[in-house]
Design a protein around this motif. Structure first.
Motif, mmCIF file in Angstrom:
data_model
loop_
_atom_site.group_PDB
_atom_site.id
_atom_site.type_symbol
_atom_site.label_atom_id
_atom_site.label_comp_id
_atom_site.label_asym_id
_atom_site.label_seq_id
_atom_site.Cartn_x
_atom_site.Cartn_y
_atom_site.Cartn_z
ATOM 1 N N HIS A 50 -14.870 -5.256 -4.124
ATOM 2 C CA HIS A 50 -15.209 -4.027 -3.373
ATOM 3 C C HIS A 50 -14.131 -3.728 -2.320
ATOM 4 N N VAL A 51 -13.700 -4.743 -1.592
ATOM 5 C CA VAL A 51 -12.659 -4.528 -0.563
ATOM 6 C C VAL A 51 -11.352 -4.095 -1.220
ATOM 7 N N HIS A 52 -11.045 -4.686 -2.367
ATOM 8 C CA HIS A 52 -9.814 -4.288 -3.062
ATOM 9 C C HIS A 52 -9.908 -2.842 -3.566
ATOM 10 N N ARG A 53 -11.060 -2.467 -4.066
ATOM 11 C CA ARG A 53 -11.226 -1.085 -4.550
ATOM 12 C C ARG A 53 -11.035 -0.077 -3.414
ATOM 13 N N LEU A 54 -11.450 -0.457 -2.211
ATOM 14 C CA LEU A 54 -11.343 0.464 -1.076
ATOM 15 C C LEU A 54 -9.936 0.502 -0.478
ATOM 16 N N THR A 55 -9.258 -0.636 -0.484
ATOM 17 C CA THR A 55 -7.965 -0.714 0.211
ATOM 18 C C THR A 55 -6.766 -0.725 -0.738
ATOM 19 N N GLY A 56 -6.968 -1.151 -1.958
ATOM 20 C CA GLY A 56 -5.859 -1.227 -2.926
ATOM 21 C C GLY A 56 -4.807 -2.257 -2.554
ATOM 22 N N ALA A 57 -5.129 -3.186 -1.652
ATOM 23 C CA ALA A 57 -4.094 -4.089 -1.144
ATOM 24 C C ALA A 57 -4.433 -5.568 -1.283
ATOM 25 N N CYS A 58 -5.567 -5.877 -1.907
ATOM 26 C CA CYS A 58 -5.907 -7.319 -1.975
ATOM 27 C C CYS A 58 -6.393 -7.705 -3.370
ATOM 28 N N PRO A 59 -5.441 -7.829 -4.293
ATOM 29 C CA PRO A 59 -5.785 -8.087 -5.697
ATOM 30 C C PRO A 59 -6.228 -9.522 -5.989
ATOM 31 N N VAL A 304 -7.455 -6.131 6.511
ATOM 32 C CA VAL A 304 -6.492 -5.685 5.498
ATOM 33 C C VAL A 304 -5.746 -4.444 6.009
ATOM 34 N N VAL A 305 -6.497 -3.516 6.594
ATOM 35 C CA VAL A 305 -5.882 -2.285 7.092
ATOM 36 C C VAL A 305 -4.929 -2.594 8.254
ATOM 37 N N THR A 306 -5.344 -3.479 9.139
ATOM 38 C CA THR A 306 -4.478 -3.860 10.269
ATOM 39 C C THR A 306 -3.187 -4.493 9.760
ATOM 40 N N ALA A 307 -3.308 -5.349 8.760
ATOM 41 C CA ALA A 307 -2.112 -6.000 8.214
ATOM 42 C C ALA A 307 -1.161 -4.959 7.628
ATOM 43 N N GLN A 308 -1.720 -4.013 6.895
ATOM 44 C CA GLN A 308 -0.880 -2.951 6.309
ATOM 45 C C GLN A 308 -0.184 -2.145 7.404
ATOM 46 N N GLU A 309 -0.954 -1.788 8.427
ATOM 47 C CA GLU A 309 -0.385 -0.976 9.520
ATOM 48 C C GLU A 309 0.771 -1.700 10.209
ATOM 49 N N GLU A 355 -3.869 8.436 -0.685
ATOM 50 C CA GLU A 355 -4.152 9.596 -1.549
ATOM 51 C C GLU A 355 -3.404 9.462 -2.867
ATOM 52 N N SER A 356 -2.159 8.994 -2.781
ATOM 53 C CA SER A 356 -1.344 8.879 -4.000
ATOM 54 C C SER A 356 -1.925 7.851 -4.964
ATOM 55 N N LYS A 357 -2.727 6.941 -4.445
ATOM 56 C CA LYS A 357 -3.337 5.892 -5.287
ATOM 57 C C LYS A 357 -4.778 6.213 -5.651
ATOM 58 N N GLY A 358 -5.270 7.343 -5.184
ATOM 59 C CA GLY A 358 -6.668 7.687 -5.435
ATOM 60 C C GLY A 358 -7.629 6.815 -4.629
ATOM 61 N N LEU A 359 -7.163 6.264 -3.513
ATOM 62 C CA LEU A 359 -8.007 5.415 -2.662
ATOM 63 C C LEU A 359 -8.649 6.265 -1.568
ATOM 64 N N PRO A 360 -9.768 5.811 -0.984
ATOM 65 C CA PRO A 360 -10.309 6.551 0.156
ATOM 66 C C PRO A 360 -9.279 6.558 1.306
ATOM 67 N N THR A 361 -9.152 7.672 1.988
ATOM 68 C CA THR A 361 -8.132 7.753 3.038
ATOM 69 C C THR A 361 -8.501 6.874 4.229
ATOM 70 N N ASP A 362 -9.793 6.627 4.423
ATOM 71 C CA ASP A 362 -10.241 5.734 5.499
ATOM 72 C C ASP A 362 -11.190 4.692 4.869
ATOM 73 N N HIS A 367 -16.545 2.647 3.309
ATOM 74 C CA HIS A 367 -17.497 1.540 3.126
ATOM 75 C C HIS A 367 -18.774 1.801 3.922
ATOM 76 N N ARG A 368 -18.600 2.256 5.174
ATOM 77 C CA ARG A 368 -19.784 2.481 6.017
ATOM 78 C C ARG A 368 -20.677 3.583 5.453
ATOM 79 N N GLU A 369 -20.033 4.547 4.785
ATOM 80 C CA GLU A 369 -20.820 5.645 4.213
ATOM 81 C C GLU A 369 -21.445 5.282 2.861
ATOM 82 N N SER A 370 -20.982 4.173 2.291
ATOM 83 C CA SER A 370 -21.534 3.779 0.988
ATOM 84 C C SER A 370 -22.832 2.988 1.200
ATOM 85 N N ASP A 371 -23.544 2.760 0.099
ATOM 86 C CA ASP A 371 -24.788 1.986 0.228
ATOM 87 C C ASP A 371 -24.559 0.522 -0.162
#
Ligand code: RM4
Ligand code: MN
Ligand code: MN
Length: 396
Positions: A50-59, A304-309, A355-362, A367-371
């Motif tokens: 799930h985290v990988h699907r959202l961030t695209g950075a942790c395969p 993951v997002v902090t590491a990318q930033e 956006e270029s990867k089709g990932l959520p922009t945030d 995740h918070r908006e998902s169930d």
């Protein structure tokens, strides 16, 4: 640097998440459970996917052998389960510290039965690595002594050298051994691999595919970690990282939550090495955190997002200008190059990349908006009730 170059750098940045970051953990004083926390390997792999699907950075996901591979677990099935969740099994972490036999240490123990148990466990961990398709095995030894005179430090060192050498020889050609260090805890007087120098010596003695693993939380206060990183890179001995943040000790807090500039400075040294022509592509970026109080998945996404930033910011340091300032001994000019990159607003670049990867922009907001959490809490609570689990009070 143009957009394509920025995107290529982001594409090349992958960070491994630890299975244990999704489980209920605590301190030695107690454990507070969360209904959505993962309790089985299956649930941990679901969360990691799930985290990988959202961030695209942790395969990949790191596994801890005894916590994840209960007796009877088929590693081939685990490999498939990971694939099913869109990820792969990453580093294998043998557990050489929780069994009674390890009271006086594992590979360093004066007791032959402890050393034999460690040997058996590591050899089967290597087999798990082979079966799951993992190419990394990470060694963190809890070995050490609590009192002066308790044991012969050099005899212990020799036991460990022999063990690492044997394990290195047992690894498939494709596997790399990572040697982690830590100055204290759980041993309080002496730790058998206490710092990066000892880890380096042990790795060198083990064999050519052994490198040093830097856990950012495993240093005494004030240690200049990026200096260690730069030195290991220059010696081609940096195997990877266990990322986390700390205020006092091995706190395992989320990366950059206390000192993001320190993380940026580490990435800066890695980018410096890359610019110098060092192959940094094999450096394993891994997270080693324990989210005792935060919701597990949210903490992982933050990390993951902090590491990318911070990685992207380090990529954006104007190294040409920096070199010129350094040549002119212009300290302020040089430091400003780092500050300019660190304080740069890079959100637009990350949003465009996602956006270029089709990932959520945030990813966190998505995740918070998902169930996901509500559903996991319901299903996992039902599983625990059916299994008669009451929620433990020990560490993991
Ligand atoms: C240690 C070390 C290891 C981790 C264990 C659970 O402090 O950081 O990497 O596997 O904790
Ligand atoms: Mn670690
Ligand atoms: Mn640690």
């Amino acid at each position: 640097m143009n957009r394509d170059e920025q995107f290529a750098l982001l594409d090349g940045f992958a960070i491994e998440i630890p299975s244990w970051g999704f489980a209920d953990t605590g301190t030695r004083f107690g454990k507070f459970t969360q209904p959505a926390a993962a309790g089985t390997l299956e649930e941990k792999l679901q969360d990691a996917g799930h985290v990988h699907r959202l961030t695209g950075a942790c395969p990949t996901v790191a596994v801890h052998v005894l916590w994840d591979f209960k007796p009877g677990t088929d590693p081939n099935e685990t490999r498939k389960l990971a694939e099913h969740n869109g990820i792969a099994i990453g580093s294998i972490n043998p557990n050489l510290f929780q069994d009674q036999v390890y009271k006086f240490g594992s590979a360093c123990s004066p007791n032959e039965d402890a050393r034999a148990a460690a040997d058996d466990h590591v050899l089967s961990s290597i087999e798990i690595g082979r079966a799951t398709g993992s190419d990394l095995i990470s060694f963190w030894m809890a070995d050490g002594t609590n009192y002066p005179g308790q044991d012969d430090i050099v005899a212990r060192k020799k036991h460990l050298e022999a063990a690492l050498k044997k394990w290195h020889a047992a690894m498939p050609e494709t596997m790399t051994m990572l040697v982690e260090y830590k100055p204290f805890e759980p041993a309080w007087y002496h730790t058998d691999i206490a710092d990066w120098g000892m880890a380096l010596l042990f790795a060198q003695k083990a064999g050519p595919r052994a490198k040093v693993l830097v856990d950012t939380g495993h240093h005494l206060q004030g240690t200049n970690i990026e200096h260690i990183v730069a030195t290991l890179l220059d010696e081609d001995m940096l195997g990877g990282f266990h990322f986390n943040d700390r205020k006092y000790a091995d706190d395992d807090l989320t990366l950059g939550s206390i000192d993001p500039y320190a993380v940026f400075r580490i990435f800066h040294e890695i980018r410096n090495a890359a610019e110098r022509g060092v192959d940094v592509s094999k450096v394993a970026y891994m997270i080693d955190q324990s989210h005792n109080l935060k919701p597990k998945i949210e903490a992982m996404i933050q990390t993951v997002v902090t590491a990318q930033e911070l990685y992207l910011k380090a990529c954006l340091v104007d190294r040409k200008a920096l070199a010129a300032f350094q040549k002119a001994n212009d300290i302020v000019g040089a430091e400003e190059c780092l500050r300019a990159a660190f304080y740069m607003d890079i959100q637009a670049i990350l949003v465009a990349w996602r956006e270029s990867k089709g990932l959520p922009t945030d990813p966190l907001k998505a995740h918070r908006e998902s169930d996901y959490t509500a559903k996991a809490a319901k299903a996992r609570t039902a599983r625990r009730v059916a299994a008669g689990e009451t929620g433990g009070s020990s560490y993991a």
